[in-house]
Scaffold this motif. Structure first.
Motif, short mmCIF file in Angstrom:
data_model
loop_
_atom_site.label_atom_id
_atom_site.label_comp_id
_atom_site.label_asym_id
_atom_site.label_seq_id
_atom_site.Cartn_x
_atom_site.Cartn_y
_atom_site.Cartn_z
N GLY A 37 73.50 0.42 -83.30
CA GLY A 37 74.41 0.53 -82.17
C GLY A 37 74.13 -0.51 -81.10
O GLY A 37 73.20 -1.31 -81.21
N LYS A 38 74.92 -0.48 -80.06
CA LYS A 38 74.85 -1.51 -79.02
C LYS A 38 74.14 -1.05 -77.75
O LYS A 38 74.05 -1.80 -76.79
CB LYS A 38 76.27 -1.99 -78.68
N ARG A 39 73.62 0.17 -77.75
CA ARG A 39 72.87 0.64 -76.59
C ARG A 39 71.55 -0.11 -76.47
O ARG A 39 70.82 -0.27 -77.45
CB ARG A 39 72.57 2.14 -76.72
N CYS A 40 71.25 -0.59 -75.27
CA CYS A 40 70.02 -1.33 -75.04
C CYS A 40 69.66 -1.23 -73.57
O CYS A 40 70.54 -1.10 -72.71
CB CYS A 40 70.20 -2.80 -75.45
N ASN A 41 68.38 -1.30 -73.27
CA ASN A 41 67.94 -1.29 -71.86
C ASN A 41 68.00 -2.68 -71.23
O ASN A 41 67.83 -2.82 -70.03
CB ASN A 41 66.53 -0.72 -71.74
N LEU A 42 68.25 -3.72 -72.06
CA LEU A 42 68.38 -5.09 -71.56
C LEU A 42 69.77 -5.62 -71.87
O LEU A 42 70.49 -5.07 -72.71
CB LEU A 42 67.34 -6.01 -72.22
N ALA A 43 70.13 -6.73 -71.21
CA ALA A 43 71.40 -7.42 -71.50
C ALA A 43 71.09 -8.92 -71.53
O ALA A 43 71.43 -9.66 -70.61
CB ALA A 43 72.46 -7.10 -70.46
N ALA A 137 59.20 -8.60 -82.81
CA ALA A 137 59.44 -8.48 -81.38
C ALA A 137 59.95 -9.78 -80.77
O ALA A 137 59.44 -10.86 -81.07
CB ALA A 137 58.15 -8.05 -80.68
N SER A 138 60.94 -9.66 -79.91
CA SER A 138 61.50 -10.83 -79.25
C SER A 138 60.58 -11.31 -78.13
O SER A 138 60.27 -10.55 -77.21
CB SER A 138 62.88 -10.48 -78.69
N LEU A 139 60.14 -12.56 -78.23
CA LEU A 139 59.42 -13.23 -77.15
C LEU A 139 59.83 -14.69 -77.21
O LEU A 139 59.14 -15.52 -77.80
CB LEU A 139 57.91 -13.07 -77.27
N PRO A 140 61.00 -15.02 -76.63
CA PRO A 140 61.62 -16.33 -76.87
C PRO A 140 60.84 -17.52 -76.32
O PRO A 140 61.22 -18.66 -76.55
CB PRO A 140 62.99 -16.21 -76.19
N MET A 150 66.11 -15.83 -69.79
CA MET A 150 66.92 -15.41 -70.93
C MET A 150 67.12 -13.89 -70.98
O MET A 150 68.17 -13.41 -71.40
CB MET A 150 66.28 -15.87 -72.25
N ARG A 151 66.10 -13.15 -70.53
CA ARG A 151 66.11 -11.71 -70.82
C ARG A 151 66.08 -10.83 -69.58
O ARG A 151 66.25 -9.61 -69.70
CB ARG A 151 64.93 -11.37 -71.74
N GLY A 152 65.86 -11.41 -68.41
CA GLY A 152 65.87 -10.62 -67.19
C GLY A 152 64.55 -10.66 -66.45
O GLY A 152 63.49 -10.82 -67.05
N SER A 153 64.61 -10.48 -65.14
CA SER A 153 63.43 -10.55 -64.29
C SER A 153 62.40 -9.49 -64.69
O SER A 153 62.73 -8.32 -64.88
CB SER A 153 63.84 -10.36 -62.83
N GLY A 154 61.14 -9.92 -64.83
CA GLY A 154 60.05 -9.00 -65.14
C GLY A 154 59.88 -8.70 -66.61
O GLY A 154 58.92 -8.01 -67.01
N VAL A 155 60.77 -9.21 -67.46
CA VAL A 155 60.71 -8.89 -68.89
C VAL A 155 59.45 -9.47 -69.53
O VAL A 155 58.83 -8.84 -70.39
CB VAL A 155 61.98 -9.38 -69.63
N PHE A 156 59.04 -10.67 -69.11
CA PHE A 156 57.84 -11.27 -69.71
C PHE A 156 56.62 -10.38 -69.47
O PHE A 156 55.88 -10.08 -70.41
CB PHE A 156 57.59 -12.67 -69.13
N ASP A 157 56.42 -9.95 -68.23
CA ASP A 157 55.25 -9.12 -67.93
C ASP A 157 55.27 -7.82 -68.72
O ASP A 157 54.24 -7.38 -69.25
CB ASP A 157 55.18 -8.81 -66.43
N SER A 158 56.45 -7.20 -68.81
CA SER A 158 56.57 -5.96 -69.59
C SER A 158 56.28 -6.21 -71.07
O SER A 158 55.64 -5.40 -71.74
CB SER A 158 57.97 -5.36 -69.44
#
Length: 335
Positions: A37-43, A137-140, A150-158
């Motif tokens: 499905g298309k549900r995701c916590n990121l965009a 796991a995505s880590l571009p 690419m993935r949103g503020s704070g995504v790298f640290d998380s």
């Protein structure tokens, strides 16, 4: 060189089929990739699925049961590859993991890592380890600024914290707990296009950087080309780069990749139970077809008692993305 019209844009592009010495056909199906499905916590800006927190489309109970029947019925399926959206957020995730493991299949989850910090999903690292799920796991990038763009503020640290949690339960250390990372190039902002760097060298760079700076271990790095599908396509169109990017991909066509294309041995299933040759065809609504031209569904596969109902794989201009340079697939470079 022929002019092919793609979404009302005239592109001087050779139709992909004409690049092939023979029709593109399936081999024995060994991979079942399921988009839950298309549900995701990121965009994410490059997401070809266009997933996000506001999307509600997901697997139904009926389709989940059909998928479990499919997994149980066909021993030739060796890998069940679960994707989304964030697959973990969508209905049917754990039932499919457990059914596939019970049937002796390898299970892959394509995880965005940050999901572990969303309420209700904190048990995922331990759950994955318990069922020996392979985590891709995505880590571009291994640099924070590039990832957050690419993935949103704070995504790298998380993501770093999530990788450390996976290491704590044995991923990257125990031979049965495989942790792979995925690199995507930055989206182009001008006509200076580039393919992904050489995978083996980049993997070494990632391993050195992540271990020295964060004490993180992982198994493999997969380099994946940004195909002009979904949000990547929208970005290219906004920048008026869509046509030239396709031409760039065609100019880097490598015939030796064709033998190894992921569409050759996989079926891609959407949350409605429709069957596609690959995830990109799924997102572009290009269904897999029988020799009679009928669109395939899980129901038809179960009724026929066979996975071998496709004579020829459906292709499109974006297939040049999978065949450019060293090639690209859900498992990284092809050659």
């Amino acid at each position: 060189m022929q002019t092919q019209t793609i979404n009302s844009v005239d592109v001087k592009l050779t139709p992909f089929k004409q690049k092939l010495s023979q029709p593109l056909t399936k081999k024995t199906i060994s991979v079942l990739q399921i988009n839950l499905g298309k549900r995701c916590n990121l965009a994410c800006t490059h997401c070809h699925v266009e997933a996000g927190p506001k999307r509600t489309e997901e697997l139904s109970k009926e389709i989940c049961e059909q998928l479990i029947e499919l997994i149980d019925k066909f021993p030739e399926i060796k890998i069940v590859d679960l994707t989304g959206g964030a697959p973990e957020m969508n209905y049917g995730f754990k039932p499919l993991v457990e059914a596939a493991r019970q049937a002796g299949k390898q299970v892959i989850v394509r995880s965005n890592l940050t999901i572990y910090f969303v309420d209700g999903f904190g048990d995922l690292p331990e759950y994955f380890a318990k069922h020996q799920v392979r985590v891709v796991a995505s880590l571009p990038c291994y640099l924070a600024d590039n990832v957050d763009k690419m993935r949103g503020s704070g995504v790298f640290d998380s993501s770093i914290k999530a990788l450390q949690l996976l290491n704590e339960v044995g991923y990257g250390k125990n031979q049965d707990l495989i942790l792979d990372l995925v690199y995507n190039p930055q989206l182009p902002t001008g006509e200076k296009f580039s393919l992904a760097p050489e995978q083996t060298k980049l993997e070494k760079d990632y391993k050195i950087f992540l271990q020295e700076n964060f004490d993180i271990l992982f198994n493999n790095l997969f380099t994946i080309t940004n195909l002009p599908v979904g949000r990547t396509k929208m970005h290219l169109e906004r920048k008026k780069l869509y046509s030239s990017y396709l031409q760039f991909l065609e100019s880097n066509f490598n015939a030796t990749t064709v033998e190894h294309l992921m569409c050759r041995d996989e079926l891609s299933i959407d949350y409605l139970g429709n069957v596609y040759d690959c995830d990109f065809n799924q997102m572009m609504n290009l269904p897999a077809k029988t020799p009679h031209g009928e669109a395939l569904t899980i129901g038809k596969l179960l009724e026929a008692g066979s996975l071998d109902l496709i004579n020829e794989i459906q292709t499109a201009a974006y297939c040049y993305g999978c065949t450019a340079g060293c090639g690209s697939s859900c498992g990284g470079a092809l050659v």
